[in-house]
Design a protein around this motif. Structure first.
Motif, PDB file in Angstrom:
ATOM      1  N   THR B  24      40.313  45.662  54.336  1.00  0.00           N
ATOM      2  CA  THR B  24      41.719  45.792  54.681  1.00  0.00           C
ATOM      3  C   THR B  24      41.930  45.129  56.037  1.00  0.00           C
ATOM      4  OG1 THR B  24      41.385  47.942  55.735  1.00  0.00           O
ATOM      5  CG2 THR B  24      42.025  47.952  53.415  1.00  0.00           C
ATOM      6  N   TYR B  25      43.171  44.757  56.309  1.00  0.00           N
ATOM      7  CA  TYR B  25      43.420  44.035  57.548  1.00  0.00           C
ATOM      8  C   TYR B  25      44.720  44.502  58.193  1.00  0.00           C
ATOM      9  CZ  TYR B  25      46.477  41.337  54.500  1.00  0.00           C
ATOM     10  OH  TYR B  25      47.435  40.973  53.594  1.00  0.00           O
ATOM     11  N   SER B  26      44.743  44.315  59.492  1.00  0.00           N
ATOM     12  CA  SER B  26      45.956  44.592  60.251  1.00  0.00           C
ATOM     13  C   SER B  26      46.245  43.348  61.079  1.00  0.00           C
ATOM     14  CB  SER B  26      45.739  45.805  61.162  1.00  0.00           C
ATOM     15  OG  SER B  26      46.866  46.010  61.970  1.00  0.00           O
ATOM     16  N   VAL B  27      46.890  42.388  60.423  1.00  0.00           N
ATOM     17  CA  VAL B  27      47.211  41.105  61.051  1.00  0.00           C
ATOM     18  C   VAL B  27      48.620  40.755  60.602  1.00  0.00           C
ATOM     19  CG1 VAL B  27      46.630  38.660  61.226  1.00  0.00           C
ATOM     20  CG2 VAL B  27      44.808  40.357  61.010  1.00  0.00           C
ATOM     21  N   SER B  28      49.471  40.447  61.538  1.00  0.00           N
ATOM     22  CA  SER B  28      50.875  40.209  61.206  1.00  0.00           C
ATOM     23  C   SER B  28      51.075  38.846  60.570  1.00  0.00           C
ATOM     24  CB  SER B  28      51.715  40.328  62.482  1.00  0.00           C
ATOM     25  OG  SER B  28      51.251  39.400  63.447  1.00  0.00           O
ATOM     26  N   GLY B  29      52.163  38.734  59.856  1.00  0.00           N
ATOM     27  CA  GLY B  29      52.612  37.428  59.416  1.00  0.00           C
ATOM     28  C   GLY B  29      51.906  36.813  58.228  1.00  0.00           C
ATOM     29  N   ASN B  30      51.512  37.593  57.256  1.00  0.00           N
ATOM     30  CA  ASN B  30      50.945  37.044  56.017  1.00  0.00           C
ATOM     31  C   ASN B  30      49.798  36.075  56.274  1.00  0.00           C
ATOM     32  OD1 ASN B  30      52.859  38.397  54.381  1.00  0.00           O
ATOM     33  ND2 ASN B  30      54.348  36.799  54.867  1.00  0.00           N
ATOM     34  N   PRO B  31      48.694  36.570  56.780  1.00  0.00           N
ATOM     35  CA  PRO B  31      47.570  35.691  57.095  1.00  0.00           C
ATOM     36  C   PRO B  31      46.869  35.169  55.851  1.00  0.00           C
ATOM     37  CG  PRO B  31      46.911  37.970  57.295  1.00  0.00           C
ATOM     38  CD  PRO B  31      48.398  37.990  57.006  1.00  0.00           C
ATOM     39  N   TYR B  32      45.972  34.238  56.090  1.00  0.00           N
ATOM     40  CA  TYR B  32      45.111  33.726  55.041  1.00  0.00           C
ATOM     41  C   TYR B  32      43.811  34.545  55.034  1.00  0.00           C
ATOM     42  CZ  TYR B  32      48.418  29.940  55.570  1.00  0.00           C
ATOM     43  OH  TYR B  32      49.574  29.204  55.664  1.00  0.00           O
ATOM     44  N   LEU B  33      43.237  34.717  53.854  1.00  0.00           N
ATOM     45  CA  LEU B  33      42.138  35.677  53.691  1.00  0.00           C
ATOM     46  C   LEU B  33      40.920  34.991  53.088  1.00  0.00           C
ATOM     47  CD1 LEU B  33      44.443  38.370  52.080  1.00  0.00           C
ATOM     48  CD2 LEU B  33      43.733  38.268  54.472  1.00  0.00           C
ATOM     49  N   PHE B  34      39.756  35.360  53.563  1.00  0.00           N
ATOM     50  CA  PHE B  34      38.514  34.703  53.164  1.00  0.00           C
ATOM     51  C   PHE B  34      37.429  35.747  52.905  1.00  0.00           C
ATOM     52  CE2 PHE B  34      39.474  30.318  54.647  1.00  0.00           C
ATOM     53  CZ  PHE B  34      40.570  30.569  55.437  1.00  0.00           C
ATOM     54  N   GLN B  71      49.228  46.916  50.379  1.00  0.00           N
ATOM     55  CA  GLN B  71      48.124  47.679  50.960  1.00  0.00           C
ATOM     56  C   GLN B  71      47.349  46.875  51.988  1.00  0.00           C
ATOM     57  OE1 GLN B  71      45.678  49.398  47.886  1.00  0.00           O
ATOM     58  NE2 GLN B  71      47.392  50.421  46.888  1.00  0.00           N
ATOM     59  N   THR B  72      47.765  45.673  52.242  1.00  0.00           N
ATOM     60  CA  THR B  72      47.061  44.728  53.138  1.00  0.00           C
ATOM     61  C   THR B  72      45.562  44.792  52.888  1.00  0.00           C
ATOM     62  OG1 THR B  72      46.969  46.297  55.009  1.00  0.00           O
ATOM     63  CG2 THR B  72      48.844  44.777  54.922  1.00  0.00           C
ATOM     64  N   SER B  73      45.216  44.557  51.630  1.00  0.00           N
ATOM     65  CA  SER B  73      43.803  44.600  51.255  1.00  0.00           C
ATOM     66  C   SER B  73      43.411  43.318  50.520  1.00  0.00           C
ATOM     67  CB  SER B  73      43.517  45.809  50.369  1.00  0.00           C
ATOM     68  OG  SER B  73      44.162  45.696  49.124  1.00  0.00           O
ATOM     69  N   PHE B  74      42.132  43.065  50.546  1.00  0.00           N
ATOM     70  CA  PHE B  74      41.587  41.864  49.883  1.00  0.00           C
ATOM     71  C   PHE B  74      40.168  42.213  49.450  1.00  0.00           C
ATOM     72  CE2 PHE B  74      41.726  37.652  48.533  1.00  0.00           C
ATOM     73  CZ  PHE B  74      40.752  36.838  49.094  1.00  0.00           C
ATOM     74  N   HIS B  75      40.075  42.987  48.385  1.00  0.00           N
ATOM     75  CA  HIS B  75      38.779  43.495  47.939  1.00  0.00           C
ATOM     76  C   HIS B  75      38.034  42.464  47.109  1.00  0.00           C
ATOM     77  CE1 HIS B  75      40.192  47.103  49.605  1.00  0.00           C
ATOM     78  NE2 HIS B  75      40.726  47.665  48.526  1.00  0.00           N
ATOM     79  N   LEU B  76      36.754  42.376  47.354  1.00  0.00           N
ATOM     80  CA  LEU B  76      35.882  41.448  46.629  1.00  0.00           C
ATOM     81  C   LEU B  76      35.302  42.162  45.416  1.00  0.00           C
ATOM     82  CD1 LEU B  76      34.433  38.610  46.777  1.00  0.00           C
ATOM     83  CD2 LEU B  76      32.562  39.833  47.927  1.00  0.00           C
ATOM     84  N   LYS B  77      35.258  41.452  44.294  1.00  0.00           N
ATOM     85  CA  LYS B  77      34.793  42.086  43.058  1.00  0.00           C
ATOM     86  C   LYS B  77      33.920  41.119  42.268  1.00  0.00           C
ATOM     87  CE  LYS B  77      38.959  44.873  42.731  1.00  0.00           C
ATOM     88  NZ  LYS B  77      40.020  45.431  41.879  1.00  0.00           N
ATOM     89  N   LYS B  78      33.089  41.745  41.422  1.00  0.00           N
ATOM     90  CA  LYS B  78      32.311  40.969  40.462  1.00  0.00           C
ATOM     91  C   LYS B  78      32.081  41.862  39.256  1.00  0.00           C
ATOM     92  CE  LYS B  78      28.295  37.995  39.921  1.00  0.00           C
ATOM     93  NZ  LYS B  78      27.068  37.416  40.513  1.00  0.00           N
ATOM     94  N   PRO B  79      32.318  41.364  38.057  1.00  0.00           N
ATOM     95  CA  PRO B  79      32.229  42.214  36.869  1.00  0.00           C
ATOM     96  C   PRO B  79      30.824  42.724  36.576  1.00  0.00           C
ATOM     97  CG  PRO B  79      33.471  40.218  36.407  1.00  0.00           C
ATOM     98  CD  PRO B  79      32.839  40.032  37.749  1.00  0.00           C
ATOM     99  N   SER B  80      29.807  41.919  36.897  1.00  0.00           N
ATOM    100  CA  SER B  80      28.440  42.296  36.568  1.00  0.00           C
ATOM    101  C   SER B  80      27.513  41.824  37.683  1.00  0.00           C
ATOM    102  CB  SER B  80      28.037  41.660  35.226  1.00  0.00           C
ATOM    103  OG  SER B  80      26.705  41.969  34.901  1.00  0.00           O
ATOM    104  N   ALA B  81      26.987  42.773  38.443  1.00  0.00           N
ATOM    105  CA  ALA B  81      26.181  42.417  39.618  1.00  0.00           C
ATOM    106  C   ALA B  81      24.792  41.924  39.230  1.00  0.00           C
ATOM    107  CB  ALA B  81      26.059  43.638  40.529  1.00  0.00           C
ATOM    108  N   LEU B  82      24.287  41.023  40.062  1.00  0.00           N
ATOM    109  CA  LEU B  82      22.919  40.522  39.929  1.00  0.00           C
ATOM    110  C   LEU B  82      22.106  40.935  41.154  1.00  0.00           C
ATOM    111  CD1 LEU B  82      23.709  36.854  38.830  1.00  0.00           C
ATOM    112  CD2 LEU B  82      22.998  38.740  37.339  1.00  0.00           C
TER     113      LEU B  82
END
Lengths: 115, 114
Positions: B24-34, B71-82
């Motif tokens: 999650t982030y608290s950065v104003s102005g619609n930032p870019y997410l990585f 929610q100002t979130s950018f969760h990383l996901k993967k369907p099947s972990a290796l």
């Protein structure tokens, strides 16, 4: 054909010494960075150069001095090394001048240990 | 102050199971997410980024991330972990204005058990 390279990979030195870390990128990027990663893996930006011009200078002791002889190189010189300088230092580059959408490309890191 | 939070120091998952690494982030102005990944004794490698458009972004190695503006979130996901996904994952945020500074989260260590 390494994209972002750093030398040396490991650096062990005594307190009070002066040392340099070199970084080179062959990607043709305009912007280069130095980051410090502490023992808890927290990554913090130190400096950024764009076409040899300093554009970010975070709250870093003035014992740290970056130098960019050309846009492909960004070196970090550290004077009077202290125990707290022990960390991994990463160099990175990004393609353009100041685009926040740019991906950063990181070097392999230099592990500095001050005894 | 602008900040990026990765609330979990470590995520443990069994191989073949789905994984989520939170940001999650608290950065104003619609930032870019990585998202970046760091394997042991290596530099960070880019995984994916959100610039605009579809809230679900697909990236390298089968990873994807979901942007949630409310929610100002950018969760990383993967369907099947290796097992080979075991590494340190960093969320990063670049403000749209104010310079070149990218703000990194503290990192989440992912451990995938065989």
């Amino acid at each position: 054909d390494t994209a972002v390279s750093q030398t040396p990979k490991y650096l062990v030195t005594q307190m009070g010494n002066d040392k340099s870390i070199k970084c080179e990128q062959n990607l043709g990027h305009d912007t280069m960075y130095w980051y410090k990663q502490d023992s808890k893996k927290f990554l913090k930006i130190m400096f950024s150069y764009n076409n040899k011009e300093l554009i970010i200078n975070e709250t870093v002791p003035n014992r740290f001095s970056p130098k960019s002889p050309d846009k492909a190189h960004l070196n970090l010189h550290i004077n009077s090394l202290e125990l707290g300088d022990s960390a991994v230092y990463f160099c990175a580059s990004s393609p353009t001048s100041g685009r926040p959408t740019d991906t950063q490309y990181f070097g392999p890191g230099t592990r500095l240990t001050v005894l | 102050a602008q900040s990026v939070a990765q609330p979990e120091d470590q995520v443990n998952v069994a191989e073949g199971n789905p994984l989520t690494v939170k940001c999650t982030y608290s950065v104003s102005g619609n930032p870019y997410l990585f998202w970046y990944v760091q394997y042991p004794n290596r530099g960070l490698q880019f995984l994916l980024k959100y610039i605009t458009g579809d809230n679900l972004v697909k990236g390298s190695y089968g990873f994807e991330a979901e942007f949630n503006k409310s929610q100002t979130s950018f969760h990383l996901k993967k369907p099947s972990a290796l097992v080979s996904d075991s590494a340190l994952y960093f969320c990063a945020v670049s403000p749209r204005t104010g310079g070149f500074k990218t703000i990194f989260g503290a990192g989440t260590r992912l451990f995938v058990k065989a």
